[in-house]
Enzyme design. Structure first.
Site, PDB file in Angstrom:
ATOM      1  N   ASP A 183       0.765  -1.233   0.367  1.00 41.22           N
ATOM      2  CA  ASP A 183       0.310  -0.128  -0.210  1.00 41.22           C
ATOM      3  C   ASP A 183       0.579   1.093   0.096  1.00 41.22           C
ATOM      4  OD1 ASP A 183      -2.741  -1.645   0.416  1.00 41.22           O
ATOM      5  OD2 ASP A 183      -2.075  -2.080   2.337  1.00 41.22           O
ATOM      6  N   ARG A 205      -1.975  -2.611  -4.043  1.00 41.12           N
ATOM      7  CA  ARG A 205      -3.020  -2.960  -3.311  1.00 41.12           C
ATOM      8  C   ARG A 205      -3.313  -1.296  -3.050  1.00 41.12           C
ATOM      9  NH1 ARG A 205      -7.330  -6.824  -2.493  1.00 41.12           N
ATOM     10  NH2 ARG A 205      -7.613  -6.034  -0.699  1.00 41.12           N
ATOM     11  N   ARG A 265     -14.059   1.184  -5.145  1.00 40.77           N
ATOM     12  CA  ARG A 265     -13.485   1.283  -4.408  1.00 40.77           C
ATOM     13  C   ARG A 265     -12.169   2.879  -3.650  1.00 40.77           C
ATOM     14  NH1 ARG A 265     -11.315  -4.279  -1.357  1.00 40.77           N
ATOM     15  NH2 ARG A 265     -12.782  -5.207  -0.797  1.00 40.77           N
ATOM     16  N   LYS A 268     -13.801   3.384  -1.247  1.00 42.22           N
ATOM     17  CA  LYS A 268     -14.678   2.204   0.234  1.00 42.22           C
ATOM     18  C   LYS A 268     -14.882   2.854   1.695  1.00 42.22           C
ATOM     19  CE  LYS A 268     -14.921  -2.665   1.995  1.00 42.22           C
ATOM     20  NZ  LYS A 268     -15.361  -3.282   0.914  1.00 42.22           N
TER      21      LYS A 268
END
Ligand code: NAG
Length: 383
Positions: A183, A205, A265, A268
């Site tokens: 991330d 990610r 997302r 999200k």
């Protein structure tokens, strides 16, 4: 980017006693502007003397130590290769086409969640991307001009850290081919975090993830989430894993950001999260933008939504107010809400207003008309 120089330092340079200073002159970097919205009041490293790391090790040390710090990035810090590579099995839930991401079998994700996906016997990825750099409390991290790049590793603010400013940097190239490759920015158990004029691109990610623990007051402003990628979970050049806000007690101001070329997302929202999405530019997106899960309280006002097929995914399980009647805000926000501008897109509509009471007494970002939103001002190298 502005710097202020102490009178003493300038005088010393003029007098020729430059050798007293390790760099050409001691400099104090100034944060540009101030956080608006929930993280208002964040000071980061405050007026600590600025440090300018020159190696990845030095950067890691300054970010993670116990001292309040102002850390200036005047170059690219390339973490790829610094921790070697790892080879593991994986899966291809979205097919094996060359434009598709494949997933590392991290924590048995493939085994548990994608049992029917074709397996991939061997994935070799860069280990540095897996876990971001730990950022301790009371830090300011600012890039100089458009020089401040962190490549191959993200930033992690976890375990109760607070009072952090990250401004004008670019985080990029974190195993973009592989889901679970890493991330860019993780916040999971924190308070008073301000992310401003940050760009994220080519991430495996999540671009920004607020995890399960309470992250309290967070402002993400003027940043660019650039989802353009060669490998996507939707196999179409648009990144699926954009912004994920599912903390257990989070208040997030998302203002003035440019969030583009995503396919899901983005954001999200769930857990127990009050999200104020204001004056952002969303689009293009090849699929959905908002996911409003259970425990999400989302006020979206003054945003531009352009070329987004599905601005909000069905079903909306949490609460969403799209400010169609702006006067509903006045009791809790002390002003009317501002209409969104939705063009060349699907329907963006949510009429829940009960949760607006959550805004009462909080620091609330101002809202301009959607027509004033200028996506070219978001991202790094712009201040
Ligand atoms: C919103 O308000 C509800 C009801 O008062 C409360 O239970 C919840 O914790 C609040 N959530 C946030 C994120 O502000």
């Amino acid at each position: 980017m502005q710097f202020t120089f102490s009178t003493a330092a300038v005088a010393a340079v003029l007098l020729g006693s430059v050798s007293a200073f390790p760099r050409p002159f001691a400099r104090r970097a100034a944060v540009s502007g101030a956080a608006e919205g929930f993280a208002q009041g964040v000071t980061g490293g405050g007026d600590a003397a600025a440090v300018t790391p020159t190696t990845t090790d030095e950067l890691v040390s300054y970010l993670g130590d116990d001292s309040p710090r102002v850390i200036i990035l005047d170059r690219e810090f390339d973490f790829t290769g610094t921790e070697g590579t790892e080879t593991s099995s994986g899966c291809a839930p979205w097919g094996t086409g060359s434009a598709c991401q494949i997933a590392i079998n991290k924590n048995d994700w493939c085994t548990n969640y994608q049992p029917d996906a074709p397996t991939v016997s061997s994935i070799t990825y860069d280990k540095a991307g897996e876990l971001g750099i730990t950022v301790a409390s009371d830090k300011t991290l600012i890039g100089e001009g458009s020089n401040g790049v962190i490549k191959g590793k993200g930033l992690r603010m976890v375990n109760g850290v607070s009072n952090i400013i990250i401004q004008n940097i670019h985080v990029t190239e974190i195993n973009p081919q592989y889901v679970w490759g890493g991330d860019a920015i993780t916040i999971d158990g924190a308070d008073q975090i301000w992310i401003d004029h940050v760009k994220t691109s080519r991430i495996g990610r999540q671009h920004i993830v607020l995890g399960e623990d309470a992250s309290n007051r967070v402002t993400i402003s003027n940043s660019e989430i650039d989802g353009q990628t060669d490998w996507s979970a939707t196999c179409d050049g648009n990144h699926y894993w954009g912004l994920y806000f599912t903390g257990s007690n989070d208040m997030v101001t998302l203002k003035g950001n440019y969030i583009h070329h995503t396919s899901g997302r983005s954001p999200k929202v769930g857990g127990n999260t009050l999200l104020h999405a204001v004056n952002n530019y969303f689009g293009p997106s090849s699929d959905h933008q908002f996911e409003v899960g259970s425990g999400a309280y989302v006020l979206a006002e003054g945003n531009v939504i352009e070329s987004v097929g599905t601005p909000v995914q069905d079903p909306v399980e949490g609460q969403l107010f799209t400010a169609d009647d702006g006067s509903a805000c006045s009791a809790s926000l002390g002003r009317n809400c501002v209409a969104n501008s939705v063009t060349n897109s699907g329907t963006f509509s949510g009429a829940n207003t009960d949760f607006l009471a959550n805004f009462s007494g909080k620091n609330i970002a101002s809202a301009e008309a959607a027509s004033a939103v200028d996506s070219s001002q978001a991202g790094f190298g712009k201040i």
